[in-house]
Design a protein around this motif. Structure first.
Motif, PDB file in Angstrom:
ATOM      1  N   GLY A 268      61.223 -72.955 -66.055  1.00 60.45           N
ATOM      2  CA  GLY A 268      60.174 -73.553 -65.242  1.00 60.45           C
ATOM      3  C   GLY A 268      59.199 -74.371 -66.061  1.00 60.45           C
ATOM      4  N   TYR A 269      58.072 -74.696 -65.427  1.00 61.37           N
ATOM      5  CA  TYR A 269      57.099 -75.602 -66.027  1.00 61.37           C
ATOM      6  C   TYR A 269      55.758 -74.879 -66.197  1.00 61.37           C
ATOM      7  N   PHE A 270      55.104 -75.156 -67.328  1.00 61.94           N
ATOM      8  CA  PHE A 270      53.863 -74.488 -67.692  1.00 61.94           C
ATOM      9  C   PHE A 270      52.858 -75.519 -68.201  1.00 61.94           C
ATOM     10  N   ILE A 271      51.583 -75.211 -67.998  1.00 61.14           N
ATOM     11  CA  ILE A 271      50.510 -76.027 -68.562  1.00 61.14           C
ATOM     12  C   ILE A 271      49.510 -75.093 -69.244  1.00 61.14           C
ATOM     13  N   GLY A 272      48.593 -75.655 -70.036  1.00 61.10           N
ATOM     14  CA  GLY A 272      47.605 -74.842 -70.727  1.00 61.10           C
ATOM     15  C   GLY A 272      46.248 -74.920 -70.059  1.00 61.10           C
ATOM     16  N   ILE A 273      45.733 -73.792 -69.590  1.00 61.58           N
ATOM     17  CA  ILE A 273      44.385 -73.703 -69.023  1.00 61.58           C
ATOM     18  C   ILE A 273      43.556 -72.821 -69.948  1.00 61.58           C
ATOM     19  N   ILE A 278      33.326 -72.626 -62.274  1.00 59.06           N
ATOM     20  CA  ILE A 278      32.742 -72.680 -60.935  1.00 59.06           C
ATOM     21  C   ILE A 278      31.256 -72.985 -61.102  1.00 59.06           C
ATOM     22  N   LYS A 279      30.830 -74.146 -60.617  1.00 58.65           N
ATOM     23  CA  LYS A 279      29.410 -74.541 -60.703  1.00 58.65           C
ATOM     24  C   LYS A 279      28.889 -74.448 -62.138  1.00 58.65           C
ATOM     25  N   GLN A 280      29.600 -74.999 -63.072  1.00 64.27           N
ATOM     26  CA  GLN A 280      29.247 -75.004 -64.489  1.00 64.27           C
ATOM     27  C   GLN A 280      29.294 -73.622 -65.149  1.00 64.27           C
ATOM     28  N   LYS A 281      29.681 -72.592 -64.395  1.00 65.64           N
ATOM     29  CA  LYS A 281      29.841 -71.260 -64.971  1.00 65.64           C
ATOM     30  C   LYS A 281      31.291 -71.101 -65.395  1.00 65.64           C
ATOM     31  N   SER A 282      31.517 -70.946 -66.701  1.00 67.28           N
ATOM     32  CA  SER A 282      32.869 -70.968 -67.247  1.00 67.28           C
ATOM     33  C   SER A 282      33.413 -69.564 -67.464  1.00 67.28           C
ATOM     34  N   ILE A 283      34.669 -69.387 -67.061  1.00 69.55           N
ATOM     35  CA  ILE A 283      35.397 -68.144 -67.307  1.00 69.55           C
ATOM     36  C   ILE A 283      36.480 -68.466 -68.333  1.00 69.55           C
ATOM     37  N   ASP A 305      41.498 -59.102 -64.878  1.00 63.33           N
ATOM     38  CA  ASP A 305      40.223 -59.397 -65.535  1.00 63.33           C
ATOM     39  C   ASP A 305      39.717 -60.793 -65.193  1.00 63.33           C
ATOM     40  N   ILE A 306      40.623 -61.760 -65.100  1.00 66.84           N
ATOM     41  CA  ILE A 306      40.242 -63.129 -64.723  1.00 66.84           C
ATOM     42  C   ILE A 306      39.864 -63.182 -63.247  1.00 66.84           C
ATOM     43  N   TYR A 307      40.660 -62.506 -62.422  1.00 66.38           N
ATOM     44  CA  TYR A 307      40.427 -62.494 -60.974  1.00 66.38           C
ATOM     45  C   TYR A 307      39.050 -61.926 -60.643  1.00 66.38           C
ATOM     46  N   ASN A 308      38.687 -60.804 -61.262  1.00 69.10           N
ATOM     47  CA  ASN A 308      37.395 -60.180 -60.965  1.00 69.10           C
ATOM     48  C   ASN A 308      36.232 -61.092 -61.335  1.00 69.10           C
ATOM     49  N   ARG A 309      36.359 -61.805 -62.434  1.00 72.24           N
ATOM     50  CA  ARG A 309      35.305 -62.734 -62.839  1.00 72.24           C
ATOM     51  C   ARG A 309      35.196 -63.905 -61.853  1.00 72.24           C
ATOM     52  N   VAL A 310      36.351 -64.413 -61.382  1.00 74.92           N
ATOM     53  CA  VAL A 310      36.325 -65.496 -60.392  1.00 74.92           C
ATOM     54  C   VAL A 310      35.623 -65.032 -59.127  1.00 74.92           C
ATOM     55  N   LEU A 311      35.967 -63.838 -58.634  1.00 79.67           N
ATOM     56  CA  LEU A 311      35.318 -63.322 -57.425  1.00 79.67           C
ATOM     57  C   LEU A 311      33.819 -63.120 -57.639  1.00 79.67           C
ATOM     58  N   GLN A 312      33.448 -62.609 -58.802  1.00 82.82           N
ATOM     59  CA  GLN A 312      32.039 -62.352 -59.086  1.00 82.82           C
ATOM     60  C   GLN A 312      31.222 -63.648 -59.069  1.00 82.82           C
ATOM     61  N   ILE A 313      31.709 -64.665 -59.733  1.00 81.58           N
ATOM     62  CA  ILE A 313      30.963 -65.921 -59.804  1.00 81.58           C
ATOM     63  C   ILE A 313      31.010 -66.664 -58.481  1.00 81.58           C
ATOM     64  N   LYS A 345      29.494 -75.220 -47.295  1.00 82.79           N
ATOM     65  CA  LYS A 345      30.069 -75.880 -48.461  1.00 82.79           C
ATOM     66  C   LYS A 345      30.417 -74.836 -49.508  1.00 82.79           C
ATOM     67  N   PHE A 346      31.716 -74.690 -49.778  1.00 86.93           N
ATOM     68  CA  PHE A 346      32.163 -73.792 -50.833  1.00 86.93           C
ATOM     69  C   PHE A 346      32.301 -74.586 -52.131  1.00 86.93           C
ATOM     70  N   PRO A 347      31.999 -73.972 -53.253  1.00 88.89           N
ATOM     71  CA  PRO A 347      32.065 -74.713 -54.521  1.00 88.89           C
ATOM     72  C   PRO A 347      33.497 -75.034 -54.934  1.00 88.89           C
ATOM     73  N   ASP A 348      33.645 -76.141 -55.634  1.00 93.89           N
ATOM     74  CA  ASP A 348      34.942 -76.466 -56.235  1.00 93.89           C
ATOM     75  C   ASP A 348      35.253 -75.474 -57.347  1.00 93.89           C
ATOM     76  N   ILE A 349      36.546 -75.329 -57.618  1.00 98.62           N
ATOM     77  CA  ILE A 349      37.007 -74.512 -58.744  1.00 98.62           C
ATOM     78  C   ILE A 349      37.781 -75.428 -59.675  1.00 98.62           C
ATOM     79  N   ASP A 350      37.325 -75.525 -60.911  1.00 96.83           N
ATOM     80  CA  ASP A 350      37.971 -76.420 -61.876  1.00 96.83           C
ATOM     81  C   ASP A 350      38.836 -75.629 -62.855  1.00 96.83           C
TER      82      ASP A 350
END
Length: 435
Positions: A268-273, A278-283, A305-313, A345-350
């Motif tokens: 498959g295909y992969f990219i690097g994140i 979210i709103k200038q708050k970086s995880i 661990d990533i999911y919980n931080r996304v939900l929190q912010i 208005k929900f914030p964008d997720i980058d």
């Protein structure tokens, strides 16, 4: 002797002329094009392409194949016959020629390019077909809906697709001749209605892209629709690509590009994140993890661990919107009716990528309307040991234009086309003669 030399010179001149003529030939198309359909009648939303599979009674038969950018080879509902001649194939059945267990493709697929599924039993060469009596080539396949293991027989197949210059569909056709595999009809009981195959679009040498040759550039462009009633589009070739109503604007002008990464255990295909913002708050994404791109997972999967931080912010920046009890598989839901949705208005997720690019997931691809009164954040918890740590799912692709440049190992992404006043369902599928 002189006569012989003269003949040799004439032959060489003829060959040289033919090669120059072939080199100068410019086909009237730049890509192949097929419609992409969304299916919501299976256990999860899935997407298919429609391919022409056989020419019977002066017309082509069509079949729908699930899109799988991770599968090692194509498999579908068909039967094998050693000798295929007019009238030998049962009505409404696709017949293909088998690969023998003694041919190199059989060993190659089994040992290097097979489905990796621990529930699959070892295959043997005991299967034969009436006729010549040679052994066929059983291979393992994995149901993309249930994950269960099955068996298919490797074959010599033939597919036909339409051509295009990116604006509409030509009557001119393009033929591809892959080694695929035939599976019995029972193998597709979990699939959406009228879908009878899996179309492998991975980097495997037995996936469809490996069988698409010159003059096509090895670039796959995918645009998934958001509705079952309106098809999206898949291209393979150099582009350009156009969507209505801006039929003079090449969609590639909307794309940003990042490097496609390789994974040792996947086709498959992969990219690097490296961060989710979210709103200038970086995880930050710890470690050297690659993110998988999937056409079978309906929503983006995040390690716990990533999911919980996304939900929190995300909760912090939506404090003014009433929350409700989560609806599985989602962990954060809001009370917001379809009639008042535009008022919130929900914030964008980058997704911040390793090479400095940014893939923005806007509200159209981050919020999923579950009922007329409830919408949820369309990300799911993959568990504390999830590997990869991030898998981007198809809901996040809908109405995004994605380009997999397999020659240069780069991935192009547009973010939501709705912000450009178009969508994946805006390709003009009107048939023309190409003149």
């Amino acid at each position: 002797m002189h006569l012989l030399l003269h003949l040799i010179v004439i032959v060489l001149a003829f060959i040289s002329h033919e090669h120059r003529a072939m080199a100068q030939y410019v086909p009237p198309y730049t890509s192949i094009v097929v419609p992409v359909n969304k299916h919501t009648d299976a256990a999860k939303p899935l997407y298919s392409v429609q391919i022409m599979t056989s020419y019977v009674n002066m017309q082509y038969s069509h079949a729908n194949f699930l899109i799988d950018i991770d599968a090692p080879f194509i498999w579908h509902d068909c039967i094998l016959q050693w000798n295929i001649y007019p009238g030998s194939c049962p009505n409404n059945t696709l017949c293909t020629s088998p690969v023998s267990c003694e041919e190199y493709q059989c060993t190659d697929v089994r040992t290097t390019y097979s489905y990796e599924n621990p529930s699959c039993p070892p295959v043997t060469n005991s299967s034969t077909l009436p006729g010549w009596g040679d052994c066929t080539c059983p291979v393992n396949v994995a149901d993309p809906v249930t994950g269960s293991c099955g068996e298919a027989l490797l074959n010599y197949d033939e597919f036909t697709v339409n051509t295009s210059i990116g604006k509409n569909v030509f009557t001119g056709l393009y033929g591809a001749y892959p080694n695929a595999a035939c599976a019995p009809p029972s193998s597709f009981e979990s699939f959406p209605a009228n879908v009878t195959g899996v179309m492998a679009l991975s980097s495997s040498p037995y996936a469809l892209p490996a069988y698409l040759f010159q003059p096509l550039k090895k670039t796959l462009a995918l645009c998934l629709p958001s509705k079952s009633s309106m098809p999206g589009v898949l291209f393979f070739g150099s582009g350009p690509y156009f969507l209505l109503p801006n039929s003079s604007v090449d969609v590639r002008s909307y794309l940003s590009y990042t490097t496609l990464l390789k994974h040792p255990d996947s086709f498959g295909y992969f990219i690097g994140i490296n961060a989710i913002v979210i709103k200038q708050k970086s995880i930050g994404i710890p470690g050297n993890f690659s993110t998988k791109l999937s056409t079978l997972d309906p929503y983006t999967i995040l390690r716990t661990d990533i999911y919980n931080r996304v939900l929190q912010i995300f909760s912090r920046y939506t404090v003014g919107i009433p929350k409700v009890s989560p609806i599985a598989p989602f962990g954060l839901c809001f009370r917001i009716s379809t009639t008042t949705h535009a008022g919130f208005k929900f914030p964008d997720i980058d997704f911040n990528l390793n090479d400095g690019k940014k893939w923005t997931i806007s509200m159209a691809n981050s919020m999923k309307q579950i009922t007329k009164d409830v919408t949820c954040l369309a990300f799911v918890d993959g568990g504390s040991t999830a590997e990869p740590a991030i898998v981007i799912g198809t809901y996040q692709y809908e109405n995004n234009f994605l380009e997999f440049d397999l020659e240069n190992s780069i991935f192009g992404f547009s973010s939501s086309l709705l912000l450009k006043q178009t969508s994946c369902s805006n390709f003009n599928f009107t048939l023309t003669d190409g003149n």
